[in-house]
Design a protein around this motif. Sequence first.
Motif, PDB file in Angstrom:
ATOM      1  N   SER A  55      85.486   0.976  52.454  1.00  0.00           N
ATOM      2  CA  SER A  55      83.945   0.924  52.472  1.00  0.00           C
ATOM      3  C   SER A  55      83.316  -0.248  53.029  1.00  0.00           C
ATOM      4  O   SER A  55      82.372  -0.677  52.689  1.00  0.00           O
ATOM      5  N   LYS A  56      84.082  -0.818  54.065  1.00  0.00           N
ATOM      6  CA  LYS A  56      83.591  -1.905  54.857  1.00  0.00           C
ATOM      7  C   LYS A  56      82.642  -1.640  55.970  1.00  0.00           C
ATOM      8  O   LYS A  56      82.042  -2.496  56.642  1.00  0.00           O
ATOM      9  N   VAL A  57      82.611  -0.382  56.453  1.00  0.00           N
ATOM     10  CA  VAL A  57      81.775   0.087  57.759  1.00  0.00           C
ATOM     11  C   VAL A  57      81.314   1.402  57.572  1.00  0.00           C
ATOM     12  O   VAL A  57      82.035   2.230  57.152  1.00  0.00           O
ATOM     13  N   ASP A  58      80.184   1.731  58.174  1.00  0.00           N
ATOM     14  CA  ASP A  58      79.710   2.980  58.246  1.00  0.00           C
ATOM     15  C   ASP A  58      79.320   3.450  59.558  1.00  0.00           C
ATOM     16  O   ASP A  58      78.689   2.709  60.331  1.00  0.00           O
ATOM     17  N   PHE A  59      80.125   4.597  59.998  1.00  0.00           N
ATOM     18  CA  PHE A  59      79.985   4.938  61.525  1.00  0.00           C
ATOM     19  C   PHE A  59      78.871   5.974  61.601  1.00  0.00           C
ATOM     20  O   PHE A  59      78.687   6.638  62.756  1.00  0.00           O
ATOM     21  N   SER A  60      78.163   6.207  60.550  1.00  0.00           N
ATOM     22  CA  SER A  60      77.306   7.482  60.470  1.00  0.00           C
ATOM     23  C   SER A  60      76.375   7.468  61.891  1.00  0.00           C
ATOM     24  O   SER A  60      75.873   8.569  62.277  1.00  0.00           O
ATOM     25  N   ASN A  61      75.852   6.470  62.247  1.00  0.00           N
ATOM     26  CA  ASN A  61      74.930   6.288  63.147  1.00  0.00           C
ATOM     27  C   ASN A  61      75.522   5.645  64.508  1.00  0.00           C
ATOM     28  O   ASN A  61      74.797   5.325  65.452  1.00  0.00           O
ATOM     29  N   HIS A  88      93.240   9.780  65.966  1.00  0.00           N
ATOM     30  CA  HIS A  88      93.388   8.389  65.591  1.00  0.00           C
ATOM     31  C   HIS A  88      92.007   7.834  65.151  1.00  0.00           C
ATOM     32  O   HIS A  88      92.049   6.827  64.332  1.00  0.00           O
ATOM     33  N   LEU A  89      90.805   8.287  65.348  1.00  0.00           N
ATOM     34  CA  LEU A  89      89.639   7.755  64.777  1.00  0.00           C
ATOM     35  C   LEU A  89      88.520   8.917  64.379  1.00  0.00           C
ATOM     36  O   LEU A  89      88.159   8.581  63.103  1.00  0.00           O
ATOM     37  N   PHE A  90      88.279   9.569  65.295  1.00  0.00           N
ATOM     38  CA  PHE A  90      87.197  10.496  64.826  1.00  0.00           C
ATOM     39  C   PHE A  90      87.276  11.189  63.616  1.00  0.00           C
ATOM     40  O   PHE A  90      86.378  11.581  62.890  1.00  0.00           O
ATOM     41  N   SER A  91      88.394  11.776  63.490  1.00  0.00           N
ATOM     42  CA  SER A  91      88.696  12.763  62.214  1.00  0.00           C
ATOM     43  C   SER A  91      88.781  11.870  60.882  1.00  0.00           C
ATOM     44  O   SER A  91      88.906  12.534  59.860  1.00  0.00           O
ATOM     45  N   VAL A  93      86.987   8.909  60.277  1.00  0.00           N
ATOM     46  CA  VAL A  93      85.789   8.080  59.704  1.00  0.00           C
ATOM     47  C   VAL A  93      84.556   9.035  59.735  1.00  0.00           C
ATOM     48  O   VAL A  93      84.716  10.175  60.278  1.00  0.00           O
ATOM     49  N   ASN A  94      83.574   8.241  59.407  1.00  0.00           N
ATOM     50  CA  ASN A  94      82.182   9.510  59.223  1.00  0.00           C
ATOM     51  C   ASN A  94      81.416   9.294  60.434  1.00  0.00           C
ATOM     52  O   ASN A  94      80.223   9.173  60.423  1.00  0.00           O
ATOM     53  N   ILE A  95      82.039   9.376  61.471  1.00  0.00           N
ATOM     54  CA  ILE A  95      81.224   9.423  62.851  1.00  0.00           C
ATOM     55  C   ILE A  95      80.747  10.761  62.901  1.00  0.00           C
ATOM     56  O   ILE A  95      81.226  11.973  62.805  1.00  0.00           O
ATOM     57  N   SER A  96      79.372  10.857  63.461  1.00  0.00           N
ATOM     58  CA  SER A  96      78.761  12.184  63.618  1.00  0.00           C
ATOM     59  C   SER A  96      79.437  12.874  65.130  1.00  0.00           C
ATOM     60  O   SER A  96      79.340  12.195  65.788  1.00  0.00           O
ATOM     61  N   THR A  97      79.620  14.084  64.926  1.00  0.00           N
ATOM     62  CA  THR A  97      80.348  14.696  66.277  1.00  0.00           C
ATOM     63  C   THR A  97      79.065  14.777  67.348  1.00  0.00           C
ATOM     64  O   THR A  97      79.413  14.530  68.416  1.00  0.00           O
ATOM     65  N   ALA A  98      77.903  14.757  66.919  1.00  0.00           N
ATOM     66  CA  ALA A  98      76.836  14.829  67.910  1.00  0.00           C
ATOM     67  C   ALA A  98      76.976  13.512  68.623  1.00  0.00           C
ATOM     68  O   ALA A  98      76.259  13.399  69.781  1.00  0.00           O
ATOM     69  N   ASN A  99      77.409  12.413  68.192  1.00  0.00           N
ATOM     70  CA  ASN A  99      77.184  11.015  68.596  1.00  0.00           C
ATOM     71  C   ASN A  99      78.432  10.819  69.726  1.00  0.00           C
ATOM     72  O   ASN A  99      78.365   9.559  70.044  1.00  0.00           O
ATOM     73  N   ILE A 100      79.196  11.796  69.647  1.00  0.00           N
ATOM     74  CA  ILE A 100      80.716  11.428  70.411  1.00  0.00           C
ATOM     75  C   ILE A 100      80.401  11.964  71.903  1.00  0.00           C
ATOM     76  O   ILE A 100      80.174  13.286  72.012  1.00  0.00           O
ATOM     77  N   HIS A 101      80.680  11.152  72.768  1.00  0.00           N
ATOM     78  CA  HIS A 101      80.375  11.422  74.161  1.00  0.00           C
ATOM     79  C   HIS A 101      81.818  11.392  74.918  1.00  0.00           C
ATOM     80  O   HIS A 101      82.572  10.421  74.945  1.00  0.00           O
ATOM     81  N   PHE A 102      82.051  12.417  75.669  1.00  0.00           N
ATOM     82  CA  PHE A 102      83.391  12.430  76.515  1.00  0.00           C
ATOM     83  C   PHE A 102      83.252  13.132  77.947  1.00  0.00           C
ATOM     84  O   PHE A 102      82.415  13.926  77.836  1.00  0.00           O
TER      85      PHE A 102
END
Length: 251
Positions: A55-61, A88-91, A93-102
């Motif tokens: 809980s040291k970091v929040d990736f939601s935004n 290795h990362l996206f699945s 942590v709590n990163i939002s799929t809408a914020n991922i660009h590829f």
Amino acid sequence: MIQLAIFEDYQSLSRQAAKHIVDLIRKKPNAVLGLATGSTPLGLYQELVNMYKESKVDFSNVVTFNLDEYVGLPHDHPQSYYYFMRQHLFSKVNISTANIHFPRGLFEDAGKACREYEQQLQDIGRIDLQILGIGSNGHIGFNEPADRMTLETHITELTRKTITDNARFFHDSGEVPRKAITMGIGNIMRARTILLLANNDTKTAALNAMFSGVIDPNIPASILQLHENVLVFVNREVAKNLKYRSTALVN
Ligand code: GLP
């Protein structure tokens, strides 16, 4: 300006890189990160996952843009860079799929795929922190040695050296895609800060080109000498043969 930091080992290098990212996200929860693949940032991603679990970091935004993707590989291909990032990362942590660009590696119209990614990069403005590895031939992202550098997102023909270097991830070199879609040099140079990681002495010659005072499109990473804020993290092994002249920060 390039600043060099030398670490005892891969773990401390990875830990410090992760701490750097986490500090940024704490200051700016909607930070835009430019992400790299390859074996070098694996430790960094593992550390980020650990810090998320604590809980040291929040990736939601947090917003992410990846550097590159192989042409012809779908997202669910185990060697695709999208698959790598998800694994290795996206699945984890709590990163939002809408914020991922590829960049899209599967397309009918190459020009359209490049323009789309370029537009997304232009719309976001500037990447706050761009993570980079470096190819043994000096490539960054998949900007390969050439007579001139390409500034925007483009399709690139992989060099024989890169195909050989990356064959270790495939069953044999014949399976390595011959082309990739990559951010251009201009996209990378627009980042506010660049954090380049190198942990293998096969990268020494390429790194030394970054300290040479010469900008050479045949060693694309040499352009980083013109960037205002580049941090290069290396381990002691790599540092031994570097020709960096200013005082390095030893960790
Ligand atoms: C690939 C990627 C680069 C990466 C390079 C080095 O070619 N496109 O972004 O920096 O490999 O990979 P490694 O870290 O496995 O040495």
